[in-house]
Design a protein around this motif. Structure first.
Motif, mmCIF file in Angstrom:
data_model
loop_
_atom_site.group_PDB
_atom_site.id
_atom_site.type_symbol
_atom_site.label_atom_id
_atom_site.label_comp_id
_atom_site.label_asym_id
_atom_site.label_seq_id
_atom_site.Cartn_x
_atom_site.Cartn_y
_atom_site.Cartn_z
ATOM 1 N N GLN A 46 1.227 -1.431 -0.315
ATOM 2 C CA GLN A 46 -0.051 -0.060 -0.208
ATOM 3 C C GLN A 46 0.933 1.552 -0.103
ATOM 4 N N VAL A 47 2.244 1.250 0.510
ATOM 5 C CA VAL A 47 2.765 2.122 0.673
ATOM 6 C C VAL A 47 4.308 1.573 0.560
ATOM 7 N N SER A 48 4.895 2.418 -0.706
ATOM 8 C CA SER A 48 6.109 1.996 -0.880
ATOM 9 C C SER A 48 7.157 3.515 -0.694
ATOM 10 N N LEU A 49 8.377 3.063 -1.147
ATOM 11 C CA LEU A 49 9.199 4.153 -1.060
ATOM 12 C C LEU A 49 10.661 3.743 -2.143
ATOM 13 N N GLU A 50 10.895 4.686 -2.345
ATOM 14 C CA GLU A 50 12.430 4.784 -3.497
ATOM 15 C C GLU A 50 13.336 5.753 -2.924
ATOM 16 N N VAL A 51 14.514 5.492 -2.931
ATOM 17 C CA VAL A 51 15.434 6.147 -2.659
ATOM 18 C C VAL A 51 16.817 6.362 -3.548
#
Length: 257
Positions: A46-51
Motif C-alpha cells: 500500500q505504501v512503497s518507498l524509493e531512494v
C-alpha cells in the motif's frame, strides 16, 4: 507498459521539463524493471518507498505495478533531481500520470528517512538506489528497516558494487532477513569458487596451484563466513522477519509472517 516508459526504452532518449532531449545514460534494465514489478504484484504494497529517482525509469516501473495493486502512495527521495537530473524523473512521472501517488522530497535520504521514523510511518516495500557508498547504503537500509512492516520487501540495486554486497552480507548475517529471490545469479565470490572447481574438473589441479593463493582462499573464506553468519543469526521461529532483494544479482528474502 506505460507509453512514457515504452518510448524511453525504445528510443534511448529522455526529455527535460522544458523539452530538451537527453540520452538515457542511467537506468535499470528491463529485466530489473520486470523483477521490481513482479515483487510488487506479489506483495501488493500500500505504501512503497524509493531512494533515488534520476531519470525516473525505475519509478515508472514501480508506479505502473503500484497502480495495478491499488497502492496509496510511493515516497521518493532524490536530492539531485533538479541539480543533476534536470527534473527529468519527475517530468516523466507527470507525463505518465503518476503524480497523484508520488510523495516526492528533494532532500538527502538519511534526512527524510529519519523524519519518517520520527513520524512512525510504516512502509511495505522499498527500493534502494541512491548513493552506492557503503555508509550511505547501510544508513539507508538501517532507517528503512525501522519503517518496514514485518514481511515487507527491500530491494537494493547494483550488487556488483562491493559496498552494496557488504551491506547485504551484514543484513543477512545479523538481521531477521532471509533471501528468497531468483537464483540465476549469485554472489561473485560463489561464482569465482565454482569457476575454480570447474577448472579443476576440466584441466586438473595444476592451473589452480599456480594461481595466486588469495584468489583461491578469499572466495571460499567469504562464503564460509557468510554461511556461518546465516546459521548463527537465523530468525527465531515465530519472530517476524522481512525480505531483501538485490538487483541485478537479486536476493529476495522471506520472513516468517
Amino acid at each position: 507498459m506505460n507509453e512514457v516508459l515504452r518510448s524511453i526504452l525504445s528510443s534511448g532518449f529522455i526529455t527535460t521539463e522544458d523539452g530538451k532531449i537527453r540520452t538515457l545514460e542511467s537506468a535499470i534494465s528491463p529485466a530489473e524493471g520486470d523483477f521490481l514489478q513482479e515483487m510488487i504484484r506479489s506483495a501488493r504494497p500500500q505504501v512503497s518507498l524509493e531512494v533515488g529517482c534520476a531519470y525516473g525509469v525505475s519509478s515508472l516501473y514501480i508506479c505502473e505495478a503500484l497502480r495495478e495493486v491499488n497502492a496509496a502512495k510511493h515516497i521518493v527521495m532524490d536530492p539531485y533531481q533538479h541539480s543533476v537530473w534536470e527534473g527529468i524523473g519527475l517530468a516523466n512521472l507527470g507525463r505518465a500520470g503518476y503524480l497523484d501517488i508520488i510523495d516526492f522530497h528533494e532532500t538527502a535520504s538519511y534526512e527524510y528517512l529519519s523524519r519518517l521514523s520520527e513520524e512512525h510511518v510504516t512502509i511495505d516495500f522499498a527500493f534502494i538506489d541512491g548513493s552506492h557508498v557503503f555508509d550511505y547504503v547501510l544508513v539507508d537500509f538501517f532507517l528503512i528497516d525501522k519503517l518496514l512492516r514485518p514481511g515487507g520487501i527491500v530491494i537494493l540495486d547494483d550488487l556488483s558494487w562491493p559496498s552494496v554486497r557488504s551491506v547485504c552480507r551484514y543484513v543477512l548475517s545479523n538481521l531477521r532477513y532471509q533471501c528468497i529471490g531468483p537464483q540465476s545469479q549469485e554472489l561473485p565470490e560463489r561464482v569465482a569458487l565454482q569457476n575454480a572447481l570447474s577448472g579443476v574438473r576440466q584441466d586438473g589441479i595444476g592451473p589452480l596451484l599456480r594461481a595466486p593463493l588469495h584468489r583461491i582462499i578469499a572466495p571460499a573464506w567469504r562464503i564460509l563466513m557468510w554461511r556461518i553468519g546465516q546459521l548463527v543469526s537465523a530468525p527465531v521461529r515465530g519472530i517476524p522477519g522481512s525480505r531483501i532483494a538485490t538487483v541485478p544479482v537479486v536476493w529476495t528474502a522471506s520472513g516468517e509472517e
